[in-house]
Motif scaffolding. Structure first.
Motif, PDB file in Angstrom:
ATOM      1  N   SER A 118       0.846  -1.164   0.192  1.00 50.15           N
ATOM      2  CA  SER A 118      -0.430   0.071  -0.089  1.00 50.15           C
ATOM      3  C   SER A 118       0.984   1.150   0.234  1.00 50.15           C
ATOM      4  N   LEU A 119       1.861   1.138   0.883  1.00 49.25           N
ATOM      5  CA  LEU A 119       3.243   2.115   0.796  1.00 49.25           C
ATOM      6  C   LEU A 119       4.210   2.296  -0.537  1.00 49.25           C
ATOM      7  N   LYS A 120       3.813   1.246  -1.397  1.00 46.37           N
ATOM      8  CA  LYS A 120       5.276   1.508  -2.486  1.00 46.37           C
ATOM      9  C   LYS A 120       6.351   0.894  -1.789  1.00 46.37           C
ATOM     10  N   ILE A 121       6.587   2.264  -1.139  1.00 49.12           N
ATOM     11  CA  ILE A 121       8.210   1.942  -0.144  1.00 49.12           C
ATOM     12  C   ILE A 121       7.944   2.027   1.047  1.00 49.12           C
ATOM     13  N   ALA A 122       8.912   1.048   1.913  1.00 47.81           N
ATOM     14  CA  ALA A 122       7.931   1.556   3.582  1.00 47.81           C
ATOM     15  C   ALA A 122       9.484   1.390   4.025  1.00 47.81           C
ATOM     16  N   THR A 123      10.163   1.701   5.146  1.00 51.71           N
ATOM     17  CA  THR A 123      11.565   1.147   5.814  1.00 51.71           C
ATOM     18  C   THR A 123      10.617   0.118   7.199  1.00 51.71           C
ATOM     19  N   VAL A 124      11.947  -0.535   7.893  1.00 50.18           N
ATOM     20  CA  VAL A 124      11.419  -0.900   9.196  1.00 50.18           C
ATOM     21  C   VAL A 124      10.745   0.269   9.977  1.00 50.18           C
ATOM     22  N   GLN A 158      10.275 -12.487  -1.808  1.00 52.83           N
ATOM     23  CA  GLN A 158       8.240 -11.698  -1.549  1.00 52.83           C
ATOM     24  C   GLN A 158       8.773 -10.426  -1.553  1.00 52.83           C
ATOM     25  N   ILE A 159      10.200  -9.748  -1.155  1.00 50.47           N
ATOM     26  CA  ILE A 159      10.169  -8.143  -1.174  1.00 50.47           C
ATOM     27  C   ILE A 159      11.534  -8.039  -1.647  1.00 50.47           C
ATOM     28  N   VAL A 160      11.919  -6.364  -2.029  1.00 51.39           N
ATOM     29  CA  VAL A 160      13.010  -6.209  -2.341  1.00 51.39           C
ATOM     30  C   VAL A 160      14.118  -5.284  -1.530  1.00 51.39           C
ATOM     31  N   GLU A 161      15.647  -5.305  -1.215  1.00 48.95           N
ATOM     32  CA  GLU A 161      15.524  -4.213  -0.095  1.00 48.95           C
ATOM     33  C   GLU A 161      15.932  -3.036  -1.824  1.00 48.95           C
ATOM     34  N   PHE A 162      16.402  -1.675  -1.297  1.00 48.90           N
ATOM     35  CA  PHE A 162      16.791  -1.069  -1.551  1.00 48.90           C
ATOM     36  C   PHE A 162      17.438   0.200  -0.613  1.00 48.90           C
ATOM     37  N   ARG A 163      18.126   0.887  -1.155  1.00 54.16           N
ATOM     38  CA  ARG A 163      18.750   2.248  -0.677  1.00 54.16           C
ATOM     39  C   ARG A 163      17.840   3.209  -1.008  1.00 54.16           C
ATOM     40  N   SER A 164      17.711   4.191  -0.113  1.00 53.87           N
ATOM     41  CA  SER A 164      17.029   5.150  -0.731  1.00 53.87           C
ATOM     42  C   SER A 164      18.285   6.321  -1.313  1.00 53.87           C
ATOM     43  N   CYS A 167      15.269  11.069  -3.471  1.00 51.55           N
ATOM     44  CA  CYS A 167      15.238  11.603  -4.575  1.00 51.55           C
ATOM     45  C   CYS A 167      14.170  11.264  -5.375  1.00 51.55           C
ATOM     46  N   GLY A 168      12.840  11.533  -6.063  1.00 55.09           N
ATOM     47  CA  GLY A 168      12.250  10.914  -6.812  1.00 55.09           C
ATOM     48  C   GLY A 168      11.125  10.263  -5.783  1.00 55.09           C
ATOM     49  N   GLU A 169      10.942   8.728  -6.400  1.00 56.98           N
ATOM     50  CA  GLU A 169      10.237   7.899  -5.099  1.00 56.98           C
ATOM     51  C   GLU A 169      10.392   7.951  -4.351  1.00 56.98           C
ATOM     52  N   PHE A 170      12.009   8.017  -4.190  1.00 52.64           N
ATOM     53  CA  PHE A 170      12.140   7.698  -2.307  1.00 52.64           C
ATOM     54  C   PHE A 170      12.243   9.337  -1.657  1.00 52.64           C
ATOM     55  N   ALA A 171      11.986  10.177  -2.725  1.00 50.36           N
ATOM     56  CA  ALA A 171      11.944  11.326  -1.766  1.00 50.36           C
ATOM     57  C   ALA A 171      11.652  11.623  -0.468  1.00 50.36           C
ATOM     58  N   ILE A 175      18.204   9.772   2.991  1.00 56.03           N
ATOM     59  CA  ILE A 175      19.153   9.142   2.214  1.00 56.03           C
ATOM     60  C   ILE A 175      19.660   8.294   2.282  1.00 56.03           C
ATOM     61  N   LEU A 176      20.193   6.813   2.014  1.00 56.78           N
ATOM     62  CA  LEU A 176      21.188   5.918   2.688  1.00 56.78           C
ATOM     63  C   LEU A 176      20.411   4.688   3.077  1.00 56.78           C
ATOM     64  N   ARG A 177      18.947   4.973   3.457  1.00 58.97           N
ATOM     65  CA  ARG A 177      18.047   4.896   4.762  1.00 58.97           C
ATOM     66  C   ARG A 177      17.708   3.407   3.613  1.00 58.97           C
ATOM     67  N   VAL A 178      17.960   1.841   4.348  1.00 71.17           N
ATOM     68  CA  VAL A 178      17.151   0.886   4.202  1.00 71.17           C
ATOM     69  C   VAL A 178      15.748   0.634   3.639  1.00 71.17           C
ATOM     70  N   CYS A 179      14.616   0.523   2.816  1.00 67.59           N
ATOM     71  CA  CYS A 179      13.688   0.370   2.550  1.00 67.59           C
ATOM     72  C   CYS A 179      12.906  -0.335   1.430  1.00 67.59           C
TER      73      CYS A 179
END
Length: 231
Positions: A118-124, A158-164, A167-171, A175-179
């Protein structure tokens, strides 16, 4: 999650034999961690039959109780009745009556997936706060436990980890927060395409320790970041 009761300083110690009082005082001193029967014998230096007899008497008087230690199920573990066992002993929210609560774990996994979707991108932190506000569960999950669940979901693809990138969808994420994002299923065109910025190699950047949104080195002026975008 069970909380430790306030110990009763006036707990009855009268009527106990010398051996019973020695053992009771030792067990009570261990508070919510309790103590194994073998350690009682070792610390009191009493004979095994004396320890066994005293423990039976203390149990009958409801001054102590036997608790199940999820890490050592075959060993007898005792605790004063004034206390509730710590999460280290019980296994915390993931265990029920000494057994891994697979039903509850599955519910938490599904809830985490639902929030990420629902959030599209989320942190812990975002997922933990959402779960805490919802009051969905009968016990409270810690942020560390939510992180454990997310790791299992990642291992299950089932999920993929990224580093913010900030910018853009990570705005909305520092920055660099795991999501996390829902993993795209093979052959499915329903999931949104991952932005090229999502895979920026910040984790191996030689100057990452100096980078911050408003610092001298930042995503806007970073030469490594710009070269990555040009690529």
């Amino acid at each position: 999650m069970s909380k430790r009761k306030r110990p009763d300083s006036a707990a009855p110690a009268h009527g106990l034999t010398e051996h019973e009082k020695t053992i009771y005082d030792l067990i009570k001193s261990k508070q919510d961690m309790g103590i194994f029967s073998q350690d009682i014998r070792r610390e009191t230096k009493l004979l095994p039959n004396m320890v066994t007899k005293s423990l039976k008497s203390l149990l009958a008087k409801n001054l102590i109780k036997e608790v199940q230690n999820v890490q050592h199920k075959g060993r007898k573990h005792y605790m004063a009745s004034d206390f509730e066992p710590s999460a280290e002993i019980t296994g915390g929210s993931w265990y029920h009556e000494g057994a891994l609560d697979k039903t509850f774990i599955d519910l938490v996994r599904k809830t985490c997936l639902s929030y990420i979707s629902s959030l599209k991108i989320a942190t812990v932190e975002m997922i933990y706060d959402a779960i805490k506000r919802s009051k969905l569960f009968h016990v409270e999950c810690s942020q560390e436990q939510i992180a454990e669940i997310l790791r299992t979901l990642e291992l299950d693809n089932q999920i993929v980890e990224f580093r913010s990138t900030g910018c853009g969808e990570f705005a909305s994420i520092p920055i660099l927060r795991v999501c996390y994002k829902i993993a795209k299923k093979p052959g499915s065109g329903k999931e949104p395409k991952v932005s090229p910025m999502a895979s920026i190699p910040c984790g191996v950047c030689p100057r990452i320790g100096y980078c911050s949104p408003d610092g001298i080195i930042n995503p806007i002026t970073c030469e490594y970041y710009n070269k990555f975008l040009d690529f």
